[in-house]
Write a protein that holds these residues in place. Structure first.
Motif, mmCIF file in Angstrom:
data_model
loop_
_atom_site.group_PDB
_atom_site.id
_atom_site.type_symbol
_atom_site.label_atom_id
_atom_site.label_comp_id
_atom_site.label_asym_id
_atom_site.label_seq_id
_atom_site.Cartn_x
_atom_site.Cartn_y
_atom_site.Cartn_z
ATOM 1 N N GLY A 74 -15.807 -14.835 38.367
ATOM 2 C CA GLY A 74 -15.863 -16.074 37.599
ATOM 3 C C GLY A 74 -16.876 -16.084 36.469
ATOM 4 O O GLY A 74 -16.966 -17.064 35.730
ATOM 5 N N THR A 75 -17.633 -15.000 36.275
ATOM 6 C CA THR A 75 -18.608 -14.934 35.189
ATOM 7 C C THR A 75 -17.906 -14.841 33.840
ATOM 8 O O THR A 75 -17.160 -13.895 33.594
ATOM 9 C CB THR A 75 -19.526 -13.701 35.355
ATOM 10 O OG1 THR A 75 -20.176 -13.777 36.621
ATOM 11 C CG2 THR A 75 -20.545 -13.615 34.238
ATOM 12 N N PRO A 76 -18.122 -15.795 32.932
ATOM 13 C CA PRO A 76 -17.493 -15.727 31.608
ATOM 14 C C PRO A 76 -18.056 -14.572 30.778
ATOM 15 O O PRO A 76 -19.275 -14.388 30.714
ATOM 16 C CB PRO A 76 -17.840 -17.073 30.966
ATOM 17 C CG PRO A 76 -18.178 -17.974 32.103
ATOM 18 C CD PRO A 76 -18.819 -17.067 33.127
ATOM 19 N N VAL A 77 -17.156 -13.809 30.150
ATOM 20 C CA VAL A 77 -17.572 -12.705 29.276
ATOM 21 C C VAL A 77 -16.926 -12.796 27.899
ATOM 22 O O VAL A 77 -17.107 -11.908 27.073
ATOM 23 C CB VAL A 77 -17.275 -11.326 29.915
ATOM 24 C CG1 VAL A 77 -18.139 -11.099 31.145
ATOM 25 C CG2 VAL A 77 -15.798 -11.160 30.234
ATOM 26 N N GLY A 78 -16.187 -13.875 27.630
ATOM 27 C CA GLY A 78 -15.570 -14.020 26.319
ATOM 28 C C GLY A 78 -14.521 -15.112 26.318
ATOM 29 O O GLY A 78 -14.406 -15.900 27.268
ATOM 30 N N MET A 79 -13.772 -15.140 25.234
ATOM 31 C CA MET A 79 -12.712 -16.136 25.064
ATOM 32 C C MET A 79 -11.471 -15.459 24.491
ATOM 33 O O MET A 79 -11.570 -14.443 23.813
ATOM 34 C CB MET A 79 -13.152 -17.237 24.098
ATOM 35 C CG MET A 79 -14.357 -18.024 24.560
ATOM 36 S SD MET A 79 -15.010 -19.114 23.272
ATOM 37 C CE MET A 79 -13.904 -20.493 23.413
ATOM 38 N N THR A 80 -10.319 -16.064 24.745
ATOM 39 C CA THR A 80 -9.067 -15.631 24.134
ATOM 40 C C THR A 80 -8.145 -16.836 24.065
ATOM 41 O O THR A 80 -8.341 -17.816 24.787
ATOM 42 C CB THR A 80 -8.428 -14.445 24.896
ATOM 43 O OG1 THR A 80 -7.345 -13.911 24.125
ATOM 44 C CG2 THR A 80 -7.950 -14.852 26.287
ATOM 45 N N THR A 81 -7.150 -16.761 23.202
ATOM 46 C CA THR A 81 -6.328 -17.936 22.924
ATOM 47 C C THR A 81 -4.909 -17.543 22.533
ATOM 48 O O THR A 81 -4.719 -16.546 21.843
ATOM 49 C CB THR A 81 -6.959 -18.741 21.750
ATOM 50 O OG1 THR A 81 -8.317 -19.052 22.077
ATOM 51 C CG2 THR A 81 -6.215 -20.010 21.454
ATOM 52 N N TYR A 82 -3.938 -18.318 22.999
ATOM 53 C CA TYR A 82 -2.625 -18.303 22.355
ATOM 54 C C TYR A 82 -2.792 -19.182 21.126
ATOM 55 O O TYR A 82 -3.070 -20.378 21.241
ATOM 56 C CB TYR A 82 -1.547 -18.923 23.238
ATOM 57 C CG TYR A 82 -0.912 -18.036 24.278
ATOM 58 C CD1 TYR A 82 -1.095 -16.664 24.314
ATOM 59 C CD2 TYR A 82 -0.089 -18.607 25.236
ATOM 60 C CE1 TYR A 82 -0.487 -15.888 25.291
ATOM 61 C CE2 TYR A 82 0.527 -17.839 26.211
ATOM 62 C CZ TYR A 82 0.317 -16.480 26.233
ATOM 63 O OH TYR A 82 0.933 -15.729 27.197
ATOM 64 N N TRP A 83 -2.656 -18.611 19.977
ATOM 65 C CA TRP A 83 -2.854 -19.270 18.704
ATOM 66 C C TRP A 83 -1.488 -19.462 18.063
ATOM 67 O O TRP A 83 -0.562 -18.722 18.377
ATOM 68 C CB TRP A 83 -3.713 -18.337 17.837
ATOM 69 C CG TRP A 83 -4.640 -18.995 16.885
ATOM 70 C CD1 TRP A 83 -4.510 -19.022 15.525
ATOM 71 C CD2 TRP A 83 -5.846 -19.678 17.178
ATOM 72 N NE1 TRP A 83 -5.564 -19.695 14.978
ATOM 73 C CE2 TRP A 83 -6.401 -20.106 15.970
ATOM 74 C CE3 TRP A 83 -6.506 -19.992 18.357
ATOM 75 C CZ2 TRP A 83 -7.581 -20.825 15.897
ATOM 76 C CZ3 TRP A 83 -7.681 -20.696 18.280
ATOM 77 C CH2 TRP A 83 -8.204 -21.100 17.072
ATOM 78 N N SER A 84 -1.353 -20.383 17.175
ATOM 79 C CA SER A 84 -0.085 -20.584 16.449
ATOM 80 C C SER A 84 1.097 -20.674 17.407
ATOM 81 O O SER A 84 2.111 -19.992 17.237
ATOM 82 C CB SER A 84 0.140 -19.467 15.430
ATOM 83 O OG SER A 84 -0.938 -19.378 14.541
ATOM 84 N N VAL A 85 0.971 -21.502 18.418
ATOM 85 C CA VAL A 85 2.040 -21.671 19.408
ATOM 86 C C VAL A 85 3.264 -22.261 18.705
ATOM 87 O O VAL A 85 3.174 -23.299 18.059
ATOM 88 C CB VAL A 85 1.568 -22.572 20.569
ATOM 89 C CG1 VAL A 85 2.707 -22.837 21.536
ATOM 90 C CG2 VAL A 85 0.385 -21.938 21.281
ATOM 91 N N ASP A 86 4.395 -21.579 18.828
ATOM 92 C CA ASP A 86 5.625 -21.974 18.131
ATOM 93 C C ASP A 86 6.792 -21.975 19.122
ATOM 94 O O ASP A 86 7.565 -21.021 19.182
ATOM 95 C CB ASP A 86 5.881 -21.007 16.975
ATOM 96 C CG ASP A 86 7.061 -21.392 16.101
ATOM 97 O OD1 ASP A 86 7.786 -22.359 16.427
ATOM 98 O OD2 ASP A 86 7.270 -20.705 15.079
ATOM 99 N N PRO A 87 6.937 -23.063 19.918
ATOM 100 C CA PRO A 87 7.994 -23.097 20.934
ATOM 101 C C PRO A 87 9.402 -22.977 20.350
ATOM 102 O O PRO A 87 10.268 -22.346 20.947
ATOM 103 C CB PRO A 87 7.808 -24.452 21.619
ATOM 104 C CG PRO A 87 6.433 -24.885 21.283
ATOM 105 C CD PRO A 87 6.099 -24.259 19.961
ATOM 106 N N GLU A 88 9.627 -23.576 19.190
ATOM 107 C CA GLU A 88 10.964 -23.549 18.594
ATOM 108 C C GLU A 88 11.428 -22.124 18.305
ATOM 109 O O GLU A 88 12.590 -21.777 18.510
ATOM 110 C CB GLU A 88 10.962 -24.362 17.294
ATOM 111 C CG GLU A 88 12.329 -24.455 16.639
ATOM 112 C CD GLU A 88 12.301 -25.348 15.412
ATOM 113 O OE1 GLU A 88 12.841 -24.921 14.379
ATOM 114 O OE2 GLU A 88 11.736 -26.453 15.492
ATOM 115 N N ASN A 89 10.502 -21.284 17.836
ATOM 116 C CA ASN A 89 10.842 -19.895 17.520
ATOM 117 C C ASN A 89 10.399 -18.919 18.602
ATOM 118 O O ASN A 89 10.495 -17.707 18.411
ATOM 119 C CB ASN A 89 10.228 -19.514 16.162
ATOM 120 C CG ASN A 89 10.893 -20.267 15.048
ATOM 121 O OD1 ASN A 89 12.090 -20.138 14.825
ATOM 122 N ND2 ASN A 89 10.126 -21.108 14.354
#
Length: 193
Positions: A74-89
């Motif tokens: 559970g120790t945080p070592v960074g971040m990441t993201t789904y960016w530009s989420v485009d459900p239609e495409n």
């Protein structure tokens, strides 16, 4: 697509980002002073609470899915993201990713990408996943290519950086037909010593 699901592997946990991660992420940003990297934007330790709130607001607006990248304990070592989420495409970008210096060149990033890609292709039925990085961030470009992503092109003078310089953005992607080979490659990397 916007569900911030908990993604768990043997070497990493991608936990839905929240205020509870601020102190650990501040320590991660200070580890190796990764926040000073000029080719990307990593929040300074003191800026983590505001950055978490910014990403949570973007999630509430339907634009991103943010995670804290954590070790199995559970120790945080960074971040990441789904960016530009485009459900239609049926597309997402995996981006805004950073790791503490001590977590770089370990199994953390390859497994995190395996978890995110598995979710994107196998659970969310995405047809493509995109990655973007600074032209001068050669380490990131090599890491993205090592995943099995192919370079699509370069967006010249795409963004203004914190220091006022202009960023040329290199765009990579993995398409659905490539996913089985990419998955096999990531699994082989994780199985290697």
């Amino acid at each position: 697509m916007l569900d911030p699901a908990l993604l768990v592997g043997d070497h990493v946990r991608l936990e839905p980002l929240g205020p509870q991660h601020a102190a650990g992420l501040a320590r991660a940003a200070a580890d190796g002073e990764v926040w000073r990297t000029w080719t990307t934007w990593i929040p300074a330790p003191d800026d983590l609470p505001a950055e978490i709130e910014r990403r949570l607001a973007a999630h509430a607006a339907g634009r991103v899915v943010p995670w804290a990248t954590c070790l199995p304990d559970g120790t945080p070592v960074g971040m990441t993201t789904y960016w530009s989420v485009d459900p239609e495409n049926r597309r997402v970008e995996i981006g805004a990713t950073w790791l503490a210096a001590s977590a770089q060149r370990t199994k953390v990033n390859p497994e995190a990408k395996l978890l995110q890609l598995t979710r994107a292709f196998d659970e969310l039925d995405c047809i493509a996943v995109e990655f973007r990085t600074h032209w001068h961030n050669r380490r990131s470009r090599r890491a993205i290519a090592a995943l099995g992503a192919k370079q699509d092109g370069v967006l010249r003078n795409h963004q203004v950086m914190r220091d006022g310089s202009l960023r040329d953005t290199v765009v990579f992607s993995i398409v659905r037909d490539e996913w089985p080979a990419v998955r096999s490659g990531l699994r082989a990397r994780l199985a290697a010593a």
